[in-house]
Design a protein around this motif. Structure first.
Motif, PDB file in Angstrom:
ATOM      1  N   ILE A 137       2.497  -2.200   4.551  1.00  0.00           N
ATOM      2  CA  ILE A 137       3.180  -0.910   4.502  1.00  0.00           C
ATOM      3  C   ILE A 137       4.640  -1.165   4.836  1.00  0.00           C
ATOM      4  CG2 ILE A 137       3.371   1.400   5.483  1.00  0.00           C
ATOM      5  CD1 ILE A 137       0.414   1.252   6.198  1.00  0.00           C
ATOM      6  N   ALA A 138       5.544  -0.777   3.914  1.00  0.00           N
ATOM      7  CA  ALA A 138       6.980  -0.911   4.149  1.00  0.00           C
ATOM      8  C   ALA A 138       7.456   0.323   4.899  1.00  0.00           C
ATOM      9  CB  ALA A 138       7.727  -1.076   2.837  1.00  0.00           C
ATOM     10  N   ASN A 139       7.837   0.149   6.152  1.00  0.00           N
ATOM     11  CA  ASN A 139       8.239   1.259   7.020  1.00  0.00           C
ATOM     12  C   ASN A 139       9.758   1.285   7.181  1.00  0.00           C
ATOM     13  OD1 ASN A 139       7.894   3.471   8.679  1.00  0.00           O
ATOM     14  ND2 ASN A 139       7.638   2.249  10.528  1.00  0.00           N
ATOM     15  N   LYS A 140      10.281   2.495   7.457  1.00  0.00           N
ATOM     16  CA  LYS A 140      11.710   2.713   7.716  1.00  0.00           C
ATOM     17  C   LYS A 140      12.567   2.359   6.505  1.00  0.00           C
ATOM     18  CE  LYS A 140      11.093   1.669  12.636  1.00  0.00           C
ATOM     19  NZ  LYS A 140      11.556   0.865  13.786  1.00  0.00           N
ATOM     20  N   SER A 141      12.108   2.751   5.333  1.00  0.00           N
ATOM     21  CA  SER A 141      12.854   2.461   4.116  1.00  0.00           C
ATOM     22  C   SER A 141      14.073   3.370   4.016  1.00  0.00           C
ATOM     23  CB  SER A 141      11.953   2.640   2.887  1.00  0.00           C
ATOM     24  OG  SER A 141      12.702   2.508   1.710  1.00  0.00           O
ATOM     25  N   LYS A 142      15.222   2.765   3.726  1.00  0.00           N
ATOM     26  CA  LYS A 142      16.465   3.524   3.552  1.00  0.00           C
ATOM     27  C   LYS A 142      16.883   3.605   2.095  1.00  0.00           C
ATOM     28  CE  LYS A 142      18.288   2.054   8.045  1.00  0.00           C
ATOM     29  NZ  LYS A 142      19.423   1.394   8.741  1.00  0.00           N
ATOM     30  N   LEU A 150       0.811  -1.219   0.000  1.00  0.00           N
ATOM     31  CA  LEU A 150       0.000   0.000   0.000  1.00  0.00           C
ATOM     32  C   LEU A 150       0.840   1.263   0.000  1.00  0.00           C
ATOM     33  CD1 LEU A 150      -2.705  -1.090   2.601  1.00  0.00           C
ATOM     34  CD2 LEU A 150      -2.840  -1.182   0.105  1.00  0.00           C
ATOM     35  N   GLY A 151       2.031   1.217   0.555  1.00  0.00           N
ATOM     36  CA  GLY A 151       2.861   2.411   0.612  1.00  0.00           C
ATOM     37  C   GLY A 151       4.232   2.101   1.175  1.00  0.00           C
ATOM     38  N   ILE A 152       5.162   3.030   0.932  1.00  0.00           N
ATOM     39  CA  ILE A 152       6.532   2.933   1.435  1.00  0.00           C
ATOM     40  C   ILE A 152       6.817   4.187   2.242  1.00  0.00           C
ATOM     41  CG2 ILE A 152       8.962   2.710   0.820  1.00  0.00           C
ATOM     42  CD1 ILE A 152       8.101   1.446  -1.807  1.00  0.00           C
ATOM     43  N   VAL A 153       7.156   4.017   3.500  1.00  0.00           N
ATOM     44  CA  VAL A 153       7.417   5.146   4.396  1.00  0.00           C
ATOM     45  C   VAL A 153       8.923   5.218   4.632  1.00  0.00           C
ATOM     46  CG1 VAL A 153       6.964   6.174   6.638  1.00  0.00           C
ATOM     47  CG2 VAL A 153       5.182   4.846   5.472  1.00  0.00           C
ATOM     48  N   PRO A 154       9.575   6.304   4.246  1.00  0.00           N
ATOM     49  CA  PRO A 154      11.027   6.400   4.426  1.00  0.00           C
ATOM     50  C   PRO A 154      11.400   6.625   5.881  1.00  0.00           C
ATOM     51  CG  PRO A 154      10.172   8.438   3.516  1.00  0.00           C
ATOM     52  CD  PRO A 154       9.016   7.481   3.549  1.00  0.00           C
ATOM     53  N   LEU A 155      12.622   6.257   6.203  1.00  0.00           N
ATOM     54  CA  LEU A 155      13.148   6.464   7.546  1.00  0.00           C
ATOM     55  C   LEU A 155      13.700   7.881   7.614  1.00  0.00           C
ATOM     56  CD1 LEU A 155      13.872   5.331  10.323  1.00  0.00           C
ATOM     57  CD2 LEU A 155      16.050   4.557   9.359  1.00  0.00           C
ATOM     58  N   ARG A 156      12.845   8.846   8.045  1.00  0.00           N
ATOM     59  CA  ARG A 156      13.242  10.251   8.138  1.00  0.00           C
ATOM     60  C   ARG A 156      12.716  10.843   9.436  1.00  0.00           C
ATOM     61  NH1 ARG A 156      14.800  12.373   3.128  1.00  0.00           N
ATOM     62  NH2 ARG A 156      15.764  10.641   2.015  1.00  0.00           N
ATOM     63  N   LYS A 157      13.475  11.801   9.937  1.00  0.00           N
ATOM     64  CA  LYS A 157      13.042  12.445  11.180  1.00  0.00           C
ATOM     65  C   LYS A 157      11.811  13.313  10.955  1.00  0.00           C
ATOM     66  CE  LYS A 157      16.135  16.389  10.479  1.00  0.00           C
ATOM     67  NZ  LYS A 157      17.240  17.173  11.070  1.00  0.00           N
ATOM     68  N   GLU A 158      11.522  13.663   9.730  1.00  0.00           N
ATOM     69  CA  GLU A 158      10.339  14.489   9.474  1.00  0.00           C
ATOM     70  C   GLU A 158       9.046  13.751   9.786  1.00  0.00           C
ATOM     71  OE1 GLU A 158      13.520  15.960   6.684  1.00  0.00           O
ATOM     72  OE2 GLU A 158      12.768  14.068   7.424  1.00  0.00           O
ATOM     73  N   LEU A 159       9.093  12.417   9.924  1.00  0.00           N
ATOM     74  CA  LEU A 159       7.883  11.640  10.147  1.00  0.00           C
ATOM     75  C   LEU A 159       7.570  11.434  11.619  1.00  0.00           C
ATOM     76  CD1 LEU A 159       8.159   8.960   7.366  1.00  0.00           C
ATOM     77  CD2 LEU A 159       6.858  11.072   7.409  1.00  0.00           C
ATOM     78  N   GLU A 160       8.305  12.140  12.517  1.00  0.00           N
ATOM     79  CA  GLU A 160       7.960  12.086  13.923  1.00  0.00           C
ATOM     80  C   GLU A 160       6.598  12.752  14.128  1.00  0.00           C
ATOM     81  OE1 GLU A 160      11.150  14.040  15.782  1.00  0.00           O
ATOM     82  OE2 GLU A 160      12.603  12.436  15.454  1.00  0.00           O
ATOM     83  N   PRO A 161       5.866  12.367  15.189  1.00  0.00           N
ATOM     84  CA  PRO A 161       4.523  12.937  15.399  1.00  0.00           C
ATOM     85  C   PRO A 161       4.570  14.453  15.502  1.00  0.00           C
ATOM     86  CG  PRO A 161       4.881  11.039  16.817  1.00  0.00           C
ATOM     87  CD  PRO A 161       6.195  11.330  16.176  1.00  0.00           C
TER      88      PRO A 161
END
Length: 734
Positions: A687-692, A469-480
Motif C-alpha cells: 500500500i503506497a501511503n502519503k501520496s502527494k 493494492l492501493g494508493i492512499v493520498p496524504l490528506r487530512k480527511e484520512l484522520e481517524p
C-alpha cells in the motif's frame, strides 16, 4: 487455519523481489517533472547564483575596442544601370552575396576563411606576434544588416585599440579586392558553362517537336483533352438516358405485374382498380355487365328463370363477357409492347456507352503520351530560353571592370576611432540564467537520485515489481473518525470519497483470495512513520462498514498506540490474554467507529514481546479469533530490526506492507524484501501511503457521482446493499 502454503502465488519470488531501476525502459518524463517540482528551491538557488556571477563578471572585465564598417554589395553605378533591366545578369541578382539567405551565409563563410584572412595576418605578424587566424576569427563578426540584405556589416573587437584600426583597414581592402576577383572569374566561368549547355538543349527541343507532330498526325487530333471532354459528355448523357429508361422500365414492369394480379380477380372486384380504371372502354363494358347483373337480380325476385326477359338479360351478359376479355387482352399486349420497347432502348444505350468507353480508354493512352511530350518540350524550351537570356546578359556584363562592392564610409571614420565596448550585462545575465537553470536541473536530478527515497507510487511499483493494492493520498480527511463526526461521514463528499479508497483497498485484498477467502492479515511497514496503524484502522473500518465482523488487534507490544487512535482505554489487552490466561471475549471492546468493528488493545508492555508472540498460546488465540471473526487485522511493529510481524504472519494469510512515500528509503525496502524472501513469509501486496501525486482517479469520479446523484439516504442504501452482499457471502462459506 489458513497457512501460507495455500497461497503459493503470494510468496515473494526472487525475480519479483529484485529491484529494477525505474529508468531502464527509457526517460520517464512524469518522474522527471516530479523531481523538478520537489527540488524547485535548489534549481532557483543555483540559477540565481550562476546568473549573479555572470553579471559580476561582465561588470569587472576590462573594456574592449570595436571597429565597424559597412559594405554595399550592390552599388548603384552607371554600369549596373545598363544591365539592370537584363535578366539573368550576375549583377541583376543582388550581387554574389545577397541573392538569398543561403548565398549570404556562403559569402560570410568565404570572408571568414583562411584564404581571405591569412594574407592580412602575414602583413601584421611582425607588428602583432600574438595575432593568429583563430584569434582574428574570434574577434571578427560579419553579418547582413537588418535594414537591407544588400549591406554587410563587418565588426572587429579586441583589447588593443591600434590593432583594431590596422586589422579593420586591411579587412576592408581585402574584401573589396576579393569581390572584384570573384566577379571577373564568375563571368568567364558562366559564359563557358552557358555555351556548353545550349547545344544539347537545341537538340532536345527539335526532338520533342517532331514527336508531338507525329503523334497528332497519326491519331488525327489537335487537343486530346478537348476530345476527352466531348466523349465524357456523351457518355454522361447516354448514362443519364439509360438511368431514366431503366426507371421507366421498372415502373412499367411493376404495373404489368399488378395488372396480372388484378386480372386474376373476378370482374366485380375490379371496379376500384387503379390500372384498369384508366381504360375507358374496359370500364364501359364492366359497367354494363354490373348493370345487367343488378337488373337480373331485381327481375329474379318477381320473374321465373324461363321468362323471356330473364333470358334476354342472360344473353346480354354472355355477350359482354367476351368483349371484356378482349379488352383485357388488348391492355396486356399494350404493356408488353411498351416493355419490349424500353428493353431494346436500354440495350442500345448500353452498346453506345460501351463503345464510347473503349474509345475513352484508347484516348487516355494517347493523351498521356501527348502530355508527356508537351511536358518534355516545355522543359527543353524553358531551359533553352534561360540559357539564351543568360548568354546575352553575360555578354553585356563581361565588359564591366568596376568594383562590384562599395564601402559606405570611404574614410573609415569608425575604424580610425574605435569606441570602447564593455561586455553586455544583459547578455551575460541571460546566458548565466540559462546555464544556471541547466546546472540546477542537473543538480536536482543528482540530489534526488542520491536521496534514495520513494516519492511516488509508480516509483515504488516499478522498483519492487510487487502488486500495489492501493494508493492512499496524504490528506487530512484520512484522520481517524471519532464519534463526533461519525454521523457526518457520508454527508461530506471529501470524507466519504476518501473512505472509498479503503473500501477499494479491502476489495482488492478480498480478490487475492478468490479460491479461499482472506480471514486474517498483518499490517506492517519497513520502518517507523509509514502510517501502518492509520491504514490498519481505516481498513478495518471499511471492512466492517461493508458488513464484515472485523477484529483489530494491537500486536505492537513494544509501543502500542491503537487505543489512543480509536478512543479506547488500554487497561487489559493481548499481553494479559497470553500471560494471565484471560478470556479474550472479556478483553475485546466494540469500537465507537463501526458496529461490526471490535478492538483488542495491546495491554501492558511486556519485557519480551517476541516470547509472547511466539508462544503456543498466541497461535491458539489466533486460531480462535480467525474462527470467530470474518477478518482479523494485526497491527505490528516495523519489519526492520524486529521479528514480531514475521511471527504473526506465519499464522495468517500474509503481510500487507505499508510504504510511506517521501520517507521510505530504497535500501530499507530492499532489505525488508530480502528478509521476507528468506523467511518465506507470504506477502499479499503493498500500500503506497502519503501520496502527494494528487487526488486519485477514483476520488475524482466519486466526487462527480456525489454531486450529481448521491444523497445521505442513497449512501445509506449503498451500505445496506453491501451488508446484504457480505451476509450472502458468509452464508455461502463452508
Amino acid at each position: 487455519m489458513l497457512k501460507s502454503e495455500k497461497y503459493p502465488h503470494l510468496l515473494v519470488n526472487t525475480k519479483a523481489a529484485q529491484f529494477k531501476e525505474s529508468d531502464e525502459g527509457g526517460l520517464n518524463l512524469g518522474q522527471v517533472a516530479a523531481v523538478l517540482r520537489r527540488r524547485i528551491l535548489l534549481i532557483i538557488g543555483i540559477t540565481g547564483l550562476v546568473a549573479t556571477a555572470a553579471v559580476l563578471k561582465a561588470e569587472t572585465d576590462p573594456p574592449v575596442y570595436q571597429g565597424t564598417f559597412d559594405i554595399l554589395t550592390k552599388p548603384v553605378t552607371g554600369e549596373s544601370k545598363v544591365i539592370a533591366d537584363v535578366p539573368q545578369a550576375i549583377n541583376s541578382q543582388d550581387g554574389v552575396s545577397t541573392d538569398s539567405k543561403n548565398s549570404i551565409a556562403t559569402t560570410i563563410a568565404v570572408l571568414q576563411s583562411p584564404r581571405v584572412l591569412n594574407p592580412i595576418i602575414e602583413k601584421l605578424q611582425s607588428k602583432y606576434p600574438d595575432l593568429t587566424y583563430k584569434s582574428l576569427l574570434a574577434g571578427l563578426s560579419i553579418q547582413s544588416t537588418a535594414k537591407s540584405s544588400e549591406i554587410i556589416e563587418i565588426q572587429y573587437i579586441d583589447e588593443d585599440q591600434q590593432q583594431v584600426i590596422d586589422v579593420s583597414k586591411l579587412l576592408a581592402d581585402a574584401y573589396l579586392k576579393y569581390s572584384l576577383e570573384e566577379r571577373q572569374s564568375d563571368v568567364d566561368q558562366a559564359i563557358s558553362f552557358v555555351n556548353q549547355q545550349r547545344k544539347p538543349l537545341d537538340e532536345r527541343v527539335k526532338y520533342w517537336q517532331n514527336q508531338l507532330r507525329n503523334l497528332r498526325w497519326e491519331n488525327s487530333l489537335i487537343d486530346p483533352a478537348q476530345k476527352s471532354q466531348e466523349l465524357s459528355e456523351q457518355i454522361a448523357a447516354f448514362r443519364q438516358q439509360q438511368i431514366t429508361n431503366r426507371v421507366d422500365l421498372e415502373q412499367l414492369v411493376a404495373r404489368y405485374n399488378d395488372l396480372q394480379k388484378e386480372l386474376a380477380q373476378q370482374p366485380g372486384e375490379r371496379a376500384g382498380n387503379s390500372l384498369l380504371t384508366e381504360n375507358v372502354r374496359y370500364q364501359n363494358i364492366l359497367t354494363q355487365i354490373q348493370e345487367t347483373e343488378i337488373e337480373t337480380r331485381q327481375r329474379a325476385a318477381v320473374l321465373t328463370d324461363d321468362n323471356p326477359l330473364m333470358e334476354t338479360l342472360r344473353q346480354r351478359k354472355a355477350y359482354l363477357l367476351p368483349l371484356l376479355a378482349e379488352e383485357e387482352m388488348r391492355v396486356q399486349k399494350d404493356f408488353q409492347s411498351r416493355i419490349q420497347s424500353l428493353i431494346a432502348r436500354d440495350k442500345s444505350l448500353s452498346d453506345k456507352i460501351k463503345n464510347l468507353n473503349n474509345e475513352m480508354r484508347a484516348l487516355a493512352t494517347i493523351s498521356r503520351n501527348h502530355d508527356n511530350i508537351q511536358r518534355e518540350l516545355q522543359i527543353a524550351n524553358n531551359g533553352l530560353t534561360q540559357f539564351t537570356t543568360k548568354q546575352q546578359a553575360l555578354q553585356i556584363e563581361k565588359a564591366q571592370k568596376q568594383q562590384p562592392w562599395l564601402l559606405l564610409d570611404p574614410k573609415l571614420a569608425t575604424v580610425n576611432n574605435p569606441n570602447p565596448v564593455s561586455n553586455s550585462a544583459k547578455l551575460n545575465l541571460a546566458l548565466g540564467s540559462i546555464l544556471g537553470l541547466l546546472l540546477g536541473v542537473g543538480a536536482a536530478l543528482v540530489v534526488d537520485k542520491l536521496s534514495d527515497i520513494f516519492y511516488t507510487a509508480q516509483e515504488l511499483k516499478d522498483t519492487t515489481r510487487l502488486p500495489l493494492l492501493g494508493i492512499v493520498p496524504l490528506r487530512k480527511e484520512l484522520e481517524p473518525v471519532t464519534e463526533t463526526n461519525l454521523s457526518r461521514e457520508f454527508q461530506q463528499p471529501n470524507r466519504a470519497s476518501f473512505f472509498e479508497v479503503f473500501r477499494s483497498l479491502y476489495t482488492n485484498i478480498l480478490l487475492l483470495g478468490s479460491d479461499t477467502p482472506i480471514r486474517s492479515l498483518v499490517i506492517s511497514s519497513p520502518g517507523q512513520g509509514d502510517g501502518k496503524s492509520t491504514i490498519a484502522i481505516q481498513l478495518a473500518q471499511a471492512a466492517s462498514a461493508m458488513g464484515q465482523r472485523v477484529l483489530l488487534v494491537d500486536a505492537n507490544l513494544r509501543s502500542p498506540s491503537l487505543h489512543n487512535r480509536v478512543g479506547l482505554m488500554n487497561v487489559q489487552g493481548l499481553t494479559d490474554i497470553i500471560s494471565q490466561d484471560l478470556d479474550w471475549h472479556n478483553v475485546i471492546e466494540r469500537s465507537p467507529l463501526e458496529e461490526n468493528l471490535f478492538v483488542m488493545t495491546a495491554g501492558p508492555i511486556p519485557p519480551d514481546s517476541v516470547r509472547l508472540l511466539a508462544s503456543q498460546k498466541m497461535q491458539d488465540l489466533m486460531n480462535e479469533l480467525q474462527g470467530d471473526f470474518d477478518l482479523v487485522i494485526y497491527d505490528t511493529p516495523p519489519l526492520l530490526g524486529f521479528a514480531d510481524a514475521y511471527l504473526l504472519a506465519a499464522n495468517t494469510n500474509g503481510i500487507v506492507l505499508v510504504a510511506g512515500l517521501g520517507k521510505l528509503k530504497r535500501t530499507a525496502m530492499q532489505q525488508v524484501l530480502e528478509e521476507i524472501q528468506v523467511s518465506g513469509t507470504p506477502l499479499l501486496g503493498m500500500i503506497a501511503n502519503k501520496s502527494k501525486e494528487g487526488t486519485p482517479v477514483s476520488h475524482h469520479y466519486y466526487q462527480q457521482y456525489y454531486k450529481q446523484s448521491v444523497s445521505a439516504e442513497r449512501v445509506g442504501s449503498v451500505v445496506e446493499v453491501e451488508n446484504n452482499y457480505s451476509a450472502l457471502r458468509r452464508m455461502r462459506r463452508p
